[in-house]
Design an enzyme around this catalytic site. Structure first.
Site, short mmCIF file in Angstrom:
data_model
loop_
_atom_site.label_atom_id
_atom_site.label_comp_id
_atom_site.label_asym_id
_atom_site.label_seq_id
_atom_site.Cartn_x
_atom_site.Cartn_y
_atom_site.Cartn_z
N HIS A 64 76.18 37.04 15.31
CA HIS A 64 77.02 37.25 14.01
C HIS A 64 75.68 37.61 12.94
O HIS A 64 75.10 36.81 12.46
CB HIS A 64 77.96 36.04 13.84
CG HIS A 64 78.61 35.76 14.94
ND1 HIS A 64 80.00 36.19 14.93
CD2 HIS A 64 78.45 35.22 16.13
CE1 HIS A 64 80.55 35.84 16.08
NE2 HIS A 64 79.90 35.17 16.91
N LEU A 65 76.05 38.90 12.37
CA LEU A 65 75.04 39.23 11.22
C LEU A 65 75.75 38.97 9.69
O LEU A 65 75.05 39.33 8.84
CB LEU A 65 74.43 40.47 11.36
CG LEU A 65 73.40 40.60 12.72
CD1 LEU A 65 72.86 41.93 12.62
CD2 LEU A 65 72.61 39.65 12.86
N ASP A 313 74.70 34.18 20.96
CA ASP A 313 75.97 33.80 19.93
C ASP A 313 75.17 33.32 18.62
O ASP A 313 75.73 32.26 18.10
CB ASP A 313 76.80 32.73 20.68
CG ASP A 313 78.01 32.46 19.92
OD1 ASP A 313 78.39 33.23 18.92
OD2 ASP A 313 78.77 31.43 20.33
N GLY A 332 78.71 26.71 15.24
CA GLY A 332 77.63 27.98 15.25
C GLY A 332 76.28 27.48 15.28
O GLY A 332 76.00 26.40 14.48
#
Lengths: 429, 311
Positions: A64-65, A313, A332
Site C-alpha cells: 500500500h503506497l 502487505d 497494518g
C-alpha cells in the site's frame, strides 16, 4: 556469437555458494566467472562486492503506497525508496487510495509519479479496483484500468460481500488476462477486529477475528475458481485452516495461488500479551497475528509450495494514527524495510530453504503476475542487490526508508542489510 | 509496607499476599468511614485526577469520596468536558493532565488496554477504573474484600458469576482474583455471552442456572447491557430473565447462607429479581460501602509510593 560489450563487473560477490565476478552487458547478465586474480576490467565499471552476498531483486505483489490521498502515510517516492533498500525491484500497489484506483487517470497518476521521481527505480505495477470505489456494488472498468497499466484486480481491504458479484468480477477480469487477488475475510464475522479470536484476545478483552472468518472466504474462492476454471490469487493467508483448504484445492487441480506475509512467519498473538508489548497497535494487522500452530503451518505450507509466495502487505501509517487506543488504531504493518532481513534470517536459521526463499520472493510472483525476473542465467535482466549478511541493524525511524515506522519489530535487531541495488544493470541505491 | 507497583492495571499484577494486605488496609480505612467526622489528613497536598472517558456514576463517586476522605485534592474530567470530543488523542490529553503534576490518574475508558496505554507514557501512578471489557481491578478487589468481611478466609468457597461474561471486565478481573484467593469459580451465561475460549479459563461453565447455583456460597450477578439483543446475542429480555435471571427458586438450591452480589447498576427483573436485590442475603450496598474503603486503601498505597521511595 560475438562477445557482448561488458558494461559492469560485480567483483568478488558471494553468489549461490561461491565467490564470483558477474559480468553485465546491456542490462543483462552476460557471464558469471569464478573470481579471477588477474583482473582487467577494460572499459567496464567495477562494483566491488567483497564480503557481500548477491541475490536477484525480489518482487512484492502486495503493498500500500497510499498515493494519491494519504501522502502523509507514504507516497510513491518514499514507498519505492523503501522497496529499493528492502531488496525489491518491483512492487504491486493496492487500489485503496483516495480516490480509489478505479479509473485510468488514477492508475496513470501513480505510474507518472514513479516515472517522474525515479525512472530507473523499482517498477511499480498498480492493482486496479475490482469494484467501483471498492464498494462491492458495481464492476470497476477493468478494461480501461488494464490498458492504463493495472496488472491485477483486487478489492483488498474491503472484500466483496456479494458472492454473485464476485463471480462476475472474476469472469470479467479474466477477459483482460489479469489475475484477481482476494483478501479473504467473511464480511460479518471479521468485523472490527485487530486480533485473533482466541485465548489471548479473550483474556485481553478484545474483539477477535476467528480464523474461520478467513477460511470460509478461502473456501468460497476455491469453489468459484474451480467452477469457473479460472485462476485466483489469495492474499495474506494467515491460518492453518486456510492452508488445509488450499492444499486440498491444489490436489484437485484448482488454479489457486496464495501468499503469506513475513509477520505471520515470525509472530503470534502472544506478542499482544507480552508485558512489554501488551496491546501494542504496531501488531494490529488484518488478518490478525494467529496462534503458534498457525505460524508453523505457514512455514510448512511455504516450504511445500501450498503457499506459493511471500508478500509484505506493506501498510504504512503515521505515528499519531497508531499511537492511540488499540480499538481505534488502524490495521497494518510497515513491511518493505524489514521483509528481506526477516525472511533471510529464516533461511540462515534453517527454517526456510534458500530455494523456497527464491521461489517465494522472485520466480513465483513473477510467473503468477507475468513479470521478468533474474536467476543469473545469461540474458536474464541484471536485477540484483548486494547485502552484508553479517550486519546487525536496529529497526527504527532512523533505519527505515518508508514513512511508516509502524512495525512490531521496531526496536529489535535484524541481521542482514542491503548495501546496494541494481536494476537492469543500473545502480539505483 | 512497601508498595512495589507504580500502576494498578489489573489484578494479575497482585500476589495473594498483596491482596490480603490490601484487605487489611481497606479494613483500617473502613473505620474512618464510620466516624462522625469522616476525614483524615493522610493525602493532604496530593492530587488525583479522575478521568472518566466512559460514563460512570458510582465508580467515579466512590473514588471521589475516597480521595476527599483522605484529604487529597481530586479533579474530575469526563469525556464531554475533555478535549477528546475536540479530536485530541488520549495521549495528548493525559500528557496535558500530567503536566499539571497530579500524583495519580484514575482512568475509566471504553477501550481495552487504555490504562496500559497511558501508564506506559506517564510517570504518575495510574489506577485502572475499568478499561473496555478487559479489567476492573478495583471492583474485583472490593468484591473479594466484601466476601472477606463476610467469611474471613475465602479458600474453598464457591462463587457463581452469572450473566454477560463475554463483555464484562468485572468478570475477567474477578475470575483471576478469586482463583488467587482459592475460590472455586463457576460461570453461567448463554453461550453467546461467553468468551469463545472460556473453557481455558480457571472456572466451571454452566448453561443451566439451576445446576450452576447448587451449593454455591455467593452469586455475583452481572449487569446485562440492553443492546445485546440488538447485537444478535439474545432473542429478547423476557427470555433472558426467565432463563438466566436470578430468582428465589435458584437461591433455594444454593448454600443456605448464600450471599448475593451485584456490581451495579442493577436491572431489576432482568438479571436479578427485585426481591432478591432487597433481601437480607444481598451484599449490594456493602459492596458500595466497601468500595470507598478499598479505593481509599489503593489511593493511599499508590499515591504515597513515590514519597516512600525517596525516603
Amino acid at each position: 556469437m560475438a562477445k557482448k560489450k561488458v558494461d559492469l563487473i560485480v567483483r568478488r560477490a558471494f553468489l549461490k555458494g561461491r565467490e564470483v565476478d558477474v559480468h553485465i552487458a546491456n542490462g543483462e547478465i552476460a557471464e558469471i566467472r569464478d573470481t579471477e586474480t588477474e583482473f582487467d576490467p577494460g572499459k567496464a565499471e567495477v562494483q566491488d562486492a567483497y564480503g557481500l552476498t548477491m541475490l536477484p531483486s525480489m518482487i512484492d505483489v502486495h503493498v500500500h503506497l497510499r498515493e494519491p490521498g494519504f501522502e502523509y502515510k507514504e507516497d510513491v517516492q518514499s514507498g519505492l525508496a523503501a522497496a529499493a533498500w528492502g531488496g525489491f525491484g518491483a512492487v504491486m500497489c493496492m487500489a485503496n487510495t483516495k480516490p480509489v484506483n478505479d479509473v485510468a487517470t488514477t492508475t496513470e497518476l501513480m505510474l507518472e509519479k514513479a516515472r517522474a521521481h525515479w525512472p530507473d527505480g523499482p517498477r511499480l505495477y498498480p492493482v486496479g479496483a475490482l469494484t467501483k470505489g471498492l464498494k462491492g456494488e458495481e464492476l470497476a472498468p477493468m478494461a480501461e484500468l488494464a490498458r492504463a497499466g493495472c496488472e491485477a484486480f483486487s478489492n483488498d481491504g474491503l472484500p466483496v460481500k456479494n458472492t454473485d458479484l464476485f463471480r462476475r468480477a472474476m469472469e470479467y477480469a479474466s477477459d483482460w488476462g489479469k489475475p484477481v487477488i482476494d483478501h479473504c475475510e467473511d464480511p460479518y464475522m471479521a468485523v472490527g477486529a485487530g486480533i485473533n479470536e482466541g485465548e489471548v484476545g479473550d483474556r485481553l478483552g478484545l474483539n477477535g477475528q476467528p480464523d474461520v472468518a478467513e477460511a470460509l472466504q478461502v473456501a468460497r474462492d476455491i469453489l468459484l475458481a474451480e467452477y469457473l476454471d479460472m485462476h485466483i490469487h489469495l492474499a495474506h493467508i494467515s491460518c492453518r485452516k486456510s492452508v488445509d483448504l488450499i492444499r486440498f484445492a491444489k490436489a484437485r487441480g484448482v488454479r489457486v495461488t496464495a501468499e503469506t506475509a513475513p509477520h505471520y512467519l515470525i509472530l503470534t498473538d502472544d506478542y499482544l500479551e507480552a508485558p512489554e508489548t501488551q496491546y501494542s497497535s504496531y501488531a494490529k494487522v488484518n488478518p490478525p497475528l494467529r496462534k503458534e500452530d498457525d505460524r508453523l503451518a505457514m512455514i510448512e505450507a511455504l516450504e511445500d509450495g501450498t503457499i506459493d509466495i511471500l508478500a509484505t502487505d506493506h501498510a504504512p501509517h503515521a505515528e499519531h494514527e497508531k499511537e492511540v487506543e488499540f480499538d481505534i488504531a488502524p490495521c497494518g504493518i510497515s513491511g518493505l524495510d524489514t521483509a528481506f532481513a526477516v525472511t533471510w534470517g529464516l533461511v540462515r536459521d534453517g527454517v526456510l530453504s534458500e530455494e523456497t526463499f527464491n521461489r517465494a520472493w522472485v520466480t513465483k510472483p513473477a510467473e503468477i503476475f507475468g513479470f521478468e525476473y533474474n536467476q543469473f542465467n545469461e540474458g536474464d535482466p541484471a536485477d540484483f542487490f548486494l547485502f552484508d549478511p553479517e550486519e546487525d541493524w536496529v529497526v527504527g525511524p532512523d533505519t527505515m526508508h518508508s514513512k511508516g515506522k509502524n512495525t512490531p519489530l521496531r526496536g529489535g535487531t535484524l541481521k542482514g542489510r542491503v548495501k546496494t541495488h541494481f536494476l537492469r544493470g543500473k545502480k539505483i541505491v | 509496607m512497601k508498595w512495589l507497583h507504580k500502576d494498578l492495571l489489573d489484578v494479575t499484577q497482585l500476589s495473594k499476599s498483596e491482596a490480603m494486605s490490601l484487605f487489611d488496609t481497606a479494613a483500617h480505612f473502613q473505620e474512618i468511614n464510620q466516624r462522625p467526622v469522616k476525614k483524615v489528613p493522610t493525602l493532604k497536598g496530593r492530587s488525583v485526577v479522575l478521568f472518566f472517558a466512559e460514563p460512570s456514576t458510582r465508580t467515579k463517586v466512590s473514588f471521589d469520596v475516597a480521595a476527599k476522605r483522605l484529604s487529597a485534592d481530586s479533579f474530575s474530567l469526563s469525556k464531554s468536558m475533555s478535549s477528546l470530543t475536540k479530536g485530541e488523542t488520549l495521549k495528548d490529553t493525559v500528557l496535558t493532565l500530567q503536566a499539571m503534576a497530579p500524583d495519580c490518574i484514575v482512568l475509566r475508558h471504553w477501550s481495552s488496554g487504555a490504562s496500559k496505554f497511558i501508564a506506559d507514557r506517564l510517570d504518575c501512578a495510574v489506577i485502572n477504573a475499568g478499561d473496555g471489557r478487559h479489567a476492573h481491578p478495583t471492583q474485583a478487589l472490593l468484591d473479594s474484600f466484601t466476601m472477606f468481611q463476610e467469611w474471613g478466609d475465602l479458600t474453598g468457597k464457591t462463587v457463581l458469576i452469572l450473566g454477560d461474561i463475554k463483555h464484562s471486565r468485572v468478570a475477567r478481573s474477578n475470575v483471576i482474583l478469586l482463583n488467587k484467593l482459592g475460590v472455586n469459580v463457576r460461570m453461567c451465561a448463554p453461550r453467546t455471552l461467553l468468551p469463545h475460549t472460556v473453557r481455558s479459563w480457571p472456572c466451571e461453565v454452566y448453561s443451566d442456572l439451576s445446576e450452576a447455583v447448587k451449593g454455591v456460597n455467593a452469586v455475583m450477578c452481572l449487569r446485562l447491557q440492553l443492546e445485546r439483543q440488538k447485537d444478535g446475542l439474545l432473542p429478547n429480555l423476557r427470555e433472558y430473565a426467565q432463563t438466566f435471571g436470578l430468582s428465589q427458586r435458584h437461591i433455594d438450591l444454593a448454600d443456605k447462607d448464600v450471599r448475593i452480589m451485584h456490581p451495579g447498576p442493577m436491572n431489576r427483573g432482568v438479571e436479578i429479581s427485585s426481591d432478591l436485590a432487597d433481601s437480607a442475603q444481598s451484599l449490594v450496598l456493602d459492596q458500595v460501602a466497601n468500595g470507598v474503603s478499598m479505593r481509599m486503601a489503593l489511593l493511599f498505597l499508590y499515591m504515597t509510593r513515590k514519597g516512600m521511595e525517596e525516603e
